[in-house]
Motif scaffolding. Structure first.
Motif, short mmCIF file in Angstrom:
data_model
loop_
_atom_site.label_atom_id
_atom_site.label_comp_id
_atom_site.label_asym_id
_atom_site.label_seq_id
_atom_site.Cartn_x
_atom_site.Cartn_y
_atom_site.Cartn_z
N CYS A 22 0.82 -1.21 0.00
CA CYS A 22 0.00 0.00 0.00
C CYS A 22 0.86 1.27 0.00
N LEU A 23 0.54 2.19 -0.90
CA LEU A 23 1.27 3.47 -0.98
C LEU A 23 1.08 4.32 0.27
N GLY A 24 -0.10 4.24 0.86
CA GLY A 24 -0.42 5.14 1.97
C GLY A 24 -0.25 4.53 3.34
N ASP A 25 0.60 3.52 3.49
CA ASP A 25 0.73 2.84 4.78
C ASP A 25 1.13 3.79 5.91
N ARG A 26 2.09 4.69 5.63
CA ARG A 26 2.54 5.60 6.68
C ARG A 26 1.44 6.58 7.07
N ILE A 27 0.66 7.01 6.10
CA ILE A 27 -0.45 7.92 6.39
C ILE A 27 -1.49 7.23 7.26
N ALA A 28 -1.79 5.97 6.96
CA ALA A 28 -2.77 5.22 7.76
C ALA A 28 -2.32 5.09 9.21
N ILE A 29 -1.04 4.84 9.43
CA ILE A 29 -0.53 4.74 10.80
C ILE A 29 -0.66 6.09 11.50
N LEU A 30 -0.32 7.16 10.82
CA LEU A 30 -0.44 8.51 11.39
C LEU A 30 -1.88 8.81 11.77
N GLU A 31 -2.82 8.48 10.90
CA GLU A 31 -4.23 8.71 11.19
C GLU A 31 -4.67 7.95 12.44
N SER A 32 -4.31 6.69 12.50
CA SER A 32 -4.71 5.86 13.63
C SER A 32 -4.18 6.41 14.94
N LYS A 33 -2.92 6.78 14.95
CA LYS A 33 -2.32 7.31 16.16
C LYS A 33 -2.94 8.65 16.56
N ALA A 34 -3.22 9.49 15.58
CA ALA A 34 -3.79 10.80 15.88
C ALA A 34 -5.17 10.68 16.49
N VAL A 35 -6.01 9.81 15.94
CA VAL A 35 -7.36 9.65 16.47
C VAL A 35 -7.33 9.02 17.86
N LEU A 36 -6.53 7.98 18.03
CA LEU A 36 -6.45 7.35 19.35
C LEU A 36 -5.93 8.33 20.39
N ARG A 37 -4.90 9.08 20.03
CA ARG A 37 -4.35 10.06 20.96
C ARG A 37 -5.41 11.07 21.38
N GLU A 38 -6.16 11.58 20.42
CA GLU A 38 -7.16 12.59 20.73
C GLU A 38 -8.33 12.03 21.53
N VAL A 39 -8.77 10.85 21.16
CA VAL A 39 -9.86 10.22 21.91
C VAL A 39 -9.45 10.00 23.35
N LEU A 40 -8.26 9.46 23.56
CA LEU A 40 -7.83 9.14 24.92
C LEU A 40 -7.52 10.39 25.74
N LEU A 41 -7.08 11.45 25.08
CA LEU A 41 -6.84 12.70 25.78
C LEU A 41 -8.12 13.35 26.29
N THR A 42 -9.17 13.24 25.50
CA THR A 42 -10.38 14.02 25.79
C THR A 42 -11.56 13.20 26.27
N CYS A 43 -11.50 11.88 26.17
CA CYS A 43 -12.68 11.07 26.45
C CYS A 43 -12.36 9.86 27.32
N GLU A 44 -13.40 9.40 28.02
CA GLU A 44 -13.39 8.09 28.63
C GLU A 44 -14.23 7.18 27.75
N LEU A 45 -13.77 5.97 27.56
CA LEU A 45 -14.47 5.02 26.72
C LEU A 45 -15.23 4.01 27.56
N SER A 46 -16.44 3.71 27.16
CA SER A 46 -17.18 2.61 27.80
C SER A 46 -18.02 1.93 26.73
N ARG A 47 -18.42 0.70 27.01
CA ARG A 47 -19.18 -0.06 26.04
C ARG A 47 -20.43 -0.62 26.70
N PRO A 48 -21.54 -0.69 25.97
CA PRO A 48 -22.79 -1.19 26.56
C PRO A 48 -22.79 -2.69 26.77
#
Length: 469
Positions: free
Chosen positions: A404-430
């Protein structure tokens, strides 16, 4: 009830043998295809248990399909000459999205040339620009997601990944019709929720396609209308960019600068096919990977706490990176990579394959092989701390000539979203029960779309030093 009809003993030790002797389930090909679509992980693992690390499937009507999951077999396949194995027709189910002129459809010299031409749009200054934008885009996206109620996060994550690919394709020169184009692409991708997305309409007669379009519940008529709308909007965006004369390092700018040996530019169809490939292949997979990460983290409190400590400290992101790698090992969004069609007789792992045979490397089976990864079903990011994933044992982005040409971009996206979610939110599941996998065309995603609740964690008093990174 078992979903296989033939529970033979696993294949014995390798020996030089014709591929026709490789065993597999005896059910009709249409049944196998449905089982694979409905149970993308369960079905493949049962096949491996029954027949060993290589087995035959019949899901392609006119070709012998052989699944490979041994790392030595996969290495030999990835290192095979370009002239021996082709991937172009392996994307047949996605032709209705991609067309037949883009990178995903090319082989040998044409593929190598186009890949080199497109590479500047996903590395160097272009990658740095995209990385800078991804962080801000993740902050804006996560801030807009619902709080304090159970929601399926996948649609929100998918919208984010489409916006990231917009940055890759168009850069800072956002088309004036972007909102309309986004809606058209979004509507097109709804077909991936239906099994009819696997129908290779380009191999059908016009009459056959009209008949299928007449059956409205199949969704194909709506898809083709949405595709025509998206194609017209892409053409408008390209014309607008050409008229502006604006230069850049984004993919459209790079493609507009490509010329053939005779000096001619890429055609409008070629531009369209490459752009659409990015908006399909570059968004479905990354969205699935991020959703799997959120799924696993809600059931792994110790790992979640360690991530929070690392993110709050803001010193490095080694454990976050290892977590993303582990998610992609355990739940690769592309569980089986693009099939390779044998063009010349080739021997892999002591087996002789003939022209017309299809070789299908299963990343999912490779990644869950206890001979490769001890306790393969355990979510354990520590596997990748200080360890670079192996080129032939970790293949969520494929490998060989067509990685995949965009492998590095995909890793960056994943890390950015996880970082932001964990910084600002608590996660729970029903529901504490793990979400099973389901198929979206050739990708694998949580069946219920990562049904979770996000609660603001601002009141928890944790530091937010990672925001400044």
């Amino acid at each position: 009830m078992d979903i296989l009809d033939d529970r033979s003993e696993p294949e014995p030790a390798r020996s030089s043998t014709p591929a026709s002797r490789i065993r597999g389930p005896r059910t009709p090909g249409t049944v196998q295809g449905m089982q694979l679509f409905v149970w993308p992980t369960k079905y493949m693992r049962q096949c491996r248990d029954a027949y060993g690390k290589r087995f035959a499937l019949k899901i392609f009507p006119q070709a012998n399909l052989y699944v490979l999951s041994d790392p030595d077999d996969i290495k030999e396949m990835f290192l095979a000459p370009r002239s021996s194995l082709h991937t172009g027709r392996g994307s047949a189910a996605l032709e209705k999205f991609f067309g037949q002129t883009g990178l995903a459809w090319l082989d040998e010299k044409e593929h190598l040339t186009r890949r080199k031409q497109l590479m500047p749009s996903v590395k160097g200054s272009a990658l740095r620009r995209t990385e800078e934008q991804i962080g801000e885009m993740a902050r804006e996206a996560v801030a807009s997601w619902p709080r304090d109620r159970v929601v399926q996060l996948r649609p929100y994550v998918h919208r984010f990944t489409i916006e990231v690919i917009r940055e890759v394709v168009f850069g800072k020169f956002v088309p004036s019709c972007w909102d309309e184009l986004f809606d058209a692409i979004w509507d097109m991708l709804k077909l991936n929720e239906r099994v009819t997305t696997m129908i290779e309409t380009h191999n059908m007669s016009p009459f056959g396609v009209r008949m299928l379009r007449a059956i409205r519940p199949l969704g194909l008529d709506r898809f083709f209308k949405d595709r025509a709308r998206a194609d017209a909007l892409i053409a408008r965006a390209v014309a607008e960019r050409m008229e502006s004369g604006e230069q850049g390092d984004d993919m459209l700018a790079v493609m507009l600068g490509i010329t053939r040996e005779d000096g001619s530019p890429l055609s409008g169809v070629e531009l369209r096919d490459e752009i659409m490939t990015m908006f399909v292949a570059g968004t479905e997979t990354t969205a699935g990977g991020i959703c799997w990460a959120l799924e696993h983290l809600t059931r792994a409190p110790a790992i979640l706490e360690r991530l929070l400590d690392e993110i709050d400290e803001g010193a490095d992101d080694a454990f976050l990176t290892a977590t993303v790698h582990e998610v992609l090992r355990l739940c690769p969004p592309n569980p089986q990579i693009i099939p390779r069609e044998v063009m010349k007789p080739i021997e892999i792992g002591g087996v002789r394959y003939d022209p017309g045979d299809q070789l299908w490397a299963s990343g999912y089976l490779l990644h869950t092989d206890p001979d490769v990864y001890p306790d393969p079903d355990v979510f354990r990011p520590e596997r990748f701390l200080g360890v670079k994933p192996g080129a032939y044992t970790w293949i969520p982005f494929g490998g060989g000539h067509t990685r995949c040409l965009g492998d590095r971009i995909a890793i960056l996206e994943s890390k950015a979203v996880l970082r932001e979610v964990l910084l600002t939110c608590e996660l729970s599941r029903p529901d504490a029960k793990p979400d099973p996998a389901t198929s979206r065309t050739v990708t694998m995603t949580p069946k219920h779309g990562a049904r979770l609740t996000l609660k603001s964690r601002a009141q928890q008093g944790r530091t937010v030093g990672a925001r400044a990174r």
